[in-house]
Each structure stands twice: as C-alpha cells, then as structure tokens.
Write a protein that holds these residues in place. Structure first.
Motif, mmCIF file in Angstrom:
data_model
loop_
_atom_site.group_PDB
_atom_site.id
_atom_site.type_symbol
_atom_site.label_atom_id
_atom_site.label_comp_id
_atom_site.label_asym_id
_atom_site.label_seq_id
_atom_site.Cartn_x
_atom_site.Cartn_y
_atom_site.Cartn_z
ATOM 1 N N GLN A 179 0.829 -1.196 0.000
ATOM 2 C CA GLN A 179 0.000 0.000 0.000
ATOM 3 C C GLN A 179 0.874 1.261 0.000
ATOM 4 N N GLN A 218 -6.819 1.826 0.754
ATOM 5 C CA GLN A 218 -7.755 2.429 -0.188
ATOM 6 C C GLN A 218 -8.466 1.380 -1.035
ATOM 7 N N GLU A 219 -7.794 0.304 -1.366
ATOM 8 C CA GLU A 219 -8.380 -0.716 -2.218
ATOM 9 C C GLU A 219 -9.187 -1.706 -1.389
ATOM 10 N N GLN A 231 -9.661 -4.805 -2.077
ATOM 11 C CA GLN A 231 -8.959 -6.089 -2.031
ATOM 12 C C GLN A 231 -8.018 -6.162 -0.830
#
Length: 304
Positions: free
Chosen positions: A19, A74-75, A77
């Motif tokens: 990240q 943020q994602e 996944q």
C-alpha cells in the motif's frame, strides 16, 4: 497464542508493503503492528501466569484492531486481505478458550470486526456475510475438535489435567533435567466425607481444590488430579525446600480441608517412577505422623 500474534504482525506488515500509505493511515498500520508484536512478547514472557480475563482482553483487542485496520487501505482487495487475519484470531479463541466462552463471544467478535467493512462502502454486504459465516463455522468446528482432544487429558469433574497429562509433563521435566520438585497431595478423611455427607459433598471438596487461586502457586506450577482424592503438583524450578513452602501455602489457602502432602526433589538420574516413589514415601510418612503435614523426601528415598 504468541505464535498467532506474531503471525498477525507478519501478515499485517506484508499487506502494508503493498500500500502507498501516508499520514494517519500509515500511523494506524504502525500502531496495529506494534500492538500485535507487543502482545506476542507479553504472551511469551508472562502468558502462563496471565488471568483468563487478560487473555480475553488481548483477543478482543486483536479483533478490534483488525476491524479498524480494514478502514486503512484504499483498495477493497487489501481490506479483504486484512480480514483474513481474523481467521487467526478465530482459531486462537477456539483452541485456547472453553467452548462456552467461544459460543458466547465469537459471534460478536466476528460481526463487530467485520462490520467495519460495511463502513467502507466499497465491499458488497454479501461478501461480508459470507466471510462471517465461514469464520463462525471455522470457530465452532475448531472449538469442538479442541474440546474433544482436551478431554483425553482432562479430569471430567475438576477440569484439571488428569494422570495421563501429568505423567506426560513429568516425563518432559525429567528429560529436560534441571531443578524441579513434585508433590503428592492427599485429602484427609475424604472417604468419611463421602460416606456421611454424600458424593456430591465430596465432589464440592474436590472442586474447591481444583479452583485453587493461581496466585497461590509459583509461575509454571501444574496442579493435576491423579484420581480419587489424590492430586499432584509439579513445581518446575523449585528445589525441595522451596517446594515445601509452596505446598504449605496451598494448605493455608485450602483451610478447612485436611491435606497430607509428600514432596520430592528430582535428583540427577531419577526416573519418573523413582521420583514418584520417593514422593509417595514422603506422603506415607506425613499420614503416619498424624496427617495434616508436609514431608520432604530425602534423596535416598526416605523422608527427611
């Protein structure tokens, strides 16, 4: 538990590596990893002496920490990858805590931890519910398997380690060498309690011994039920004189329950049978001297 905390730290660090985290998000990840790492160290150093409520607090802290960490990346996944860490907490709870505790706390732990996924707004509610169902099933099945495995090594009445378990631990102590002592504790006039007040009264006496406060015993001590009215106390790191003091402390904590006790310190070359034979000889001497006593066996096999 310490291994699982360390695993959470490692897995969390691997997720963080993928990240681009800055500011508050980076701080949150660092705090999570520090808490998990510190918990692992605490469990390695003091795990055996920590009260159940403290261990439960560490579990809940881990669950809440994972839940908050799901909000960091943020994602979606990455958030789901962090959710996978919750499976370690589920296994930890299911293996190390009683089944009743698991059934009472597991649903809330899973739902609250994964509830933060819904706050993100980018993870479908169906995914969250599916993950929750799998985690709850994993926890309940693991808890049942652990309970069955534990039953082979636990006394069904008191919940203490049984003779088989204490023999295994004693064999390990003998193989490791070093200083340790073993004490045999026998309840005085226990047959009379059963004959006059009934077996339920006798069971209550046995349960009182089993619920001996942990603060009475030195760190690492193991109290087990040998069968009937006889208990064994394993005292790693304690020589004979120290063990006698420990056993007298047990007797004082169980005021009103007559105890005759025999103590033997492990001597170089002792087998389990020889050590237990000397402890049994000291117990016989305590009973012969009038009961309610603690006798220490000499290395030669006769009570000191």
């Amino acid at each position: 538990m310490a291994v699982l905390c360390a695993a959470v730290t490692l897995a969390g660090g691997l997720v963080a590596l993928g990240q681009d985290l800055y500011g508050p998000r980076a701080v949150a990840v660092v705090v999570l990893l520090v808490v998990a790492g510190a918990s692992a160290v605490l469990l390695v150093v003091r795990g055996a002496s920590l009260p159940r409520r403290v261990l439960g607090g560490l579990v809940h802290t881990g669950g809440v920490g994972i839940g908050l960490a799901q909000l960091v990346p943020q994602e979606p996944q990455a958030a789901l990858a962090i959710t996978a860490l919750l499976s370690l907490v589920v296994v930890e709870v299911s293996y190390f805590f009683p089944a009743a505790w698991v059934r009472r706390h597991m649903p809330a732990l899973v739902l609250l931890s994964n509830g933060t996924l819904l706050l993100r707004g980018d993870v479908h509610v169906g995914y969250v519910l599916a993950i929750d169902a799998v985690l709850l099933a994993l926890g309940l099945v693991t808890s049942q398997l652990a309970e069955r495995a534990l039953g082979a090594h636990r006394d069904p009445l008191t919940g203490l380690p049984n003779r088989r378990s204490s023999d295994d631990r004693l064999q390990a102590l003998v193989a490791a060498g070093g200083t340790f002592s073993v004490a045999l504790l026998d309840l005085d006039h226990f047959k009379e309690v059963n004959d006059t007040a009934g077996h339920e009264a006798g069971d209550r006496v046995l349960l009182r011994v089993a619920r001996l406060p942990a603060r009475v015993l030195p760190p690492g001590a193991v109290l087990a039920r040998q069968g009937g009215d006889e208990f064994v106390l394993l005292l790693p790191g304690r020589d004979g004189d120290q063990a006698v003091v420990d056993v007298w402390r047990v007797c004082d904590a169980l005021a009103g329950i007559g105890l005759s006790c025999g103590v033997a310190q492990h001597q170089p070359g002792d087998t389990v049978a020889q050590l237990m034979r000397r402890a049994d000889g000291a117990l016989y001497a305590a009973k012969s001297a009038g009961r309610g006593r603690v006798e220490l066996a000499a290395a030669t096999g006769t009570p000191a």
